[in-house]
Design a protein around this motif. Structure first.
Motif, short mmCIF file in Angstrom:
data_model
loop_
_atom_site.label_atom_id
_atom_site.label_comp_id
_atom_site.label_asym_id
_atom_site.label_seq_id
_atom_site.Cartn_x
_atom_site.Cartn_y
_atom_site.Cartn_z
N CYS A 60 0.84 -1.21 0.00
CA CYS A 60 0.00 0.00 0.00
C CYS A 60 0.87 1.26 0.00
CB CYS A 60 -0.88 -0.03 1.24
SG CYS A 60 -1.73 1.50 1.61
N PRO A 61 0.62 2.20 -0.92
CA PRO A 61 1.43 3.43 -0.97
C PRO A 61 1.42 4.23 0.33
CG PRO A 61 0.11 3.22 -2.96
CD PRO A 61 -0.34 2.13 -2.02
N PHE A 62 0.30 4.24 1.02
CA PHE A 62 0.23 4.97 2.29
C PHE A 62 1.18 4.35 3.31
CE2 PHE A 62 -1.45 5.42 6.59
CZ PHE A 62 -1.45 6.80 6.71
N VAL A 63 1.20 3.03 3.39
CA VAL A 63 2.07 2.34 4.34
C VAL A 63 3.53 2.58 3.97
CG1 VAL A 63 2.70 0.10 5.31
CG2 VAL A 63 0.29 0.66 4.95
N VAL A 64 3.84 2.57 2.68
CA VAL A 64 5.20 2.87 2.24
C VAL A 64 5.61 4.26 2.75
CG1 VAL A 64 6.64 3.37 0.21
CG2 VAL A 64 5.13 1.38 0.19
N LYS A 65 4.73 5.25 2.58
CA LYS A 65 5.04 6.62 3.01
C LYS A 65 5.20 6.72 4.52
CE LYS A 65 2.84 8.93 -0.85
NZ LYS A 65 1.68 9.70 -1.32
N GLU A 66 4.39 5.98 5.26
CA GLU A 66 4.51 6.01 6.72
C GLU A 66 5.85 5.43 7.17
OE1 GLU A 66 2.44 7.46 9.19
OE2 GLU A 66 1.87 8.39 7.29
N PHE A 67 6.29 4.36 6.53
CA PHE A 67 7.60 3.81 6.87
C PHE A 67 8.71 4.79 6.51
CE2 PHE A 67 5.80 -0.58 7.21
CZ PHE A 67 6.38 -0.91 8.43
N GLU A 68 8.56 5.51 5.41
CA GLU A 68 9.55 6.52 5.03
C GLU A 68 9.60 7.64 6.06
OE1 GLU A 68 8.37 7.64 1.08
OE2 GLU A 68 9.28 5.85 0.18
N LYS A 69 8.47 8.02 6.62
CA LYS A 69 8.40 9.09 7.63
C LYS A 69 8.95 8.64 8.98
CE LYS A 69 3.93 10.67 6.49
NZ LYS A 69 2.68 11.25 6.99
N HIS A 70 8.95 7.32 9.20
CA HIS A 70 9.34 6.78 10.51
C HIS A 70 10.44 5.73 10.36
CE1 HIS A 70 5.98 8.81 12.46
NE2 HIS A 70 5.25 8.43 11.43
N PRO A 71 11.67 6.16 10.07
CA PRO A 71 12.76 5.19 9.89
C PRO A 71 13.04 4.38 11.16
CG PRO A 71 13.60 7.46 9.87
CD PRO A 71 12.10 7.54 9.86
N GLU A 72 12.60 4.86 12.30
CA GLU A 72 12.78 4.11 13.54
C GLU A 72 11.97 2.81 13.54
OE1 GLU A 72 9.22 6.79 14.42
OE2 GLU A 72 11.04 6.93 13.23
N LEU A 73 11.04 2.66 12.59
CA LEU A 73 10.24 1.45 12.49
C LEU A 73 10.76 0.47 11.45
CD1 LEU A 73 6.69 3.08 12.70
CD2 LEU A 73 7.98 1.96 14.54
N ASP A 74 11.94 0.75 10.90
CA ASP A 74 12.51 -0.12 9.85
C ASP A 74 12.67 -1.57 10.30
OD1 ASP A 74 12.55 1.95 8.07
OD2 ASP A 74 14.73 2.16 8.01
N ASP A 75 12.75 -1.80 11.60
CA ASP A 75 12.86 -3.19 12.10
C ASP A 75 11.63 -4.02 11.73
OD1 ASP A 75 15.26 -2.48 13.21
OD2 ASP A 75 14.53 -2.46 15.27
N PHE A 76 10.52 -3.34 11.43
CA PHE A 76 9.29 -4.05 11.09
C PHE A 76 9.17 -4.32 9.59
CE2 PHE A 76 8.27 -2.11 15.13
CZ PHE A 76 7.77 -3.20 15.82
N LEU A 77 10.08 -3.80 8.80
CA LEU A 77 10.02 -4.00 7.35
C LEU A 77 10.55 -5.37 6.96
CD1 LEU A 77 11.22 -0.57 5.95
CD2 LEU A 77 8.98 -1.63 5.61
N GLU A 78 9.84 -5.98 6.04
CA GLU A 78 10.30 -7.26 5.49
C GLU A 78 11.18 -6.96 4.30
OE1 GLU A 78 8.47 -11.47 4.46
OE2 GLU A 78 7.58 -9.87 3.27
#
Length: 93
Positions: free
Chosen positions: A75-93
């Motif tokens: 989802c593009p919105f979720v992609v943008k949220e991860f970009e705004k919050h690099p501290e959550l990169d641990d949750f990225l697959e």
């Protein structure tokens, strides 16, 4: 507002309700490796501008944390949220 989770088979969603009326949702699918694909986010026009999408994203992150899984953002919105919050990169697959 209240957020409720539903799951059916491999698909699930967190739906945000205002007085029992759906205001928005974030959808996910269970991946074959046990992680989540974040597949879509929607907020009804009359509820936009209230950061409800961010609330739904936070719910998805909490769910991933509780279940020790990663999120693959389709989802593009979720992609943008991860970009705004690099501290959550641990949750990225």
């Amino acid at each position: 507002m209240e957020i409720r989770q539903t799951e059916s088979g491999k698909e699930g969603r967190f739906t945000l309700y205002e007085n029992e009326e759906p205001a928005g949702f974030i959808k996910y699918e269970w991946n074959s490796n046990g992680n989540l694909n974040a597949t879509g986010t929607f907020v009804d026009e009359k509820y936009r501008g209230q950061h409800l999408g961010e609330n739904l994203f936070e719910q998805l992150i909490n769910f991933a944390r509780q279940n020790d899984v990663k999120i693959f953002p389709i989802c593009p919105f979720v992609v943008k949220e991860f970009e705004k919050h690099p501290e959550l990169d641990d949750f990225l697959e």
